[in-house]
Design a protein around this motif. Structure first.
Motif, PDB file in Angstrom:
ATOM      1  N   GLU A  54       0.856  -1.174   0.000  1.00  0.00           N
ATOM      2  CA  GLU A  54       0.000   0.000   0.000  1.00  0.00           C
ATOM      3  C   GLU A  54       0.895   1.228   0.000  1.00  0.00           C
ATOM      4  N   TYR A  60      -1.547  -1.086  -3.824  1.00  0.00           N
ATOM      5  CA  TYR A  60      -0.817  -1.059  -5.093  1.00  0.00           C
ATOM      6  C   TYR A  60      -1.686  -1.608  -6.217  1.00  0.00           C
ATOM      7  N   PRO A  62      -5.646  -3.609  -7.378  1.00  0.00           N
ATOM      8  CA  PRO A  62      -7.041  -3.724  -6.966  1.00  0.00           C
ATOM      9  C   PRO A  62      -7.259  -4.949  -6.087  1.00  0.00           C
ATOM     10  N   THR A  75      -5.861   2.691  -7.072  1.00  0.00           N
ATOM     11  CA  THR A  75      -4.663   1.915  -6.775  1.00  0.00           C
ATOM     12  C   THR A  75      -3.464   2.846  -6.877  1.00  0.00           C
TER      13      THR A  75
END
Length: 116
Positions: A54, A60, A62, A75
């Protein structure tokens, strides 16, 4: 979504990260750092690393196993590589993605970022 993704994680996305030369350096995303660890030793390990990561309070990749069309909104992988949601990645010795790399990643995320 609704079919096979034209972009393959293992054939199109993984090679960039494996060759980028910065993602898993000790100063960056190595295990034990504040940043999320990124393991580029195999496609499966990289995929798991990216799914768990993250940045800018966004995942980062979906959530789920893919299938939700997206341009990367929601994202942080693409915005980190472009430097649009914080510090541009990769830093230092890392190799910047080409426009072709970014297009492939965005198309792959639009497929729902499947582990294919």
């Amino acid at each position: 979504a609704g079919g096979a993704c034209a972009v393959s994680f293992s054939k199109d996305i993984f090679p960039y990260f494996a060759d980028a030369g910065g993602c898993s350096l000790p100063a960056c995303h190595a295990a034990g750092k504040v940043q999320p660890p990124i393991d580029t030793t195999s496609p499966d390990k990289l995929y798991a690393s990216l799914k768990a990561a993250e940045a800018a309070k966004l995942p980062y990749l979906p959530p789920g196993d893919g299938g939700t069309a997206s341009d990367g909104g929601g994202t942080s992988l693409i915005c980190n590589l472009r430097g649009e949601c914080g510090s541009k990645m990769p830093k230092g010795e890392g190799k910047d993605p080409t426009n072709d790399d970014l297009c492939k990643m965005q198309a792959w995320i639009a497929c729902g970022a499947p582990n294919n």
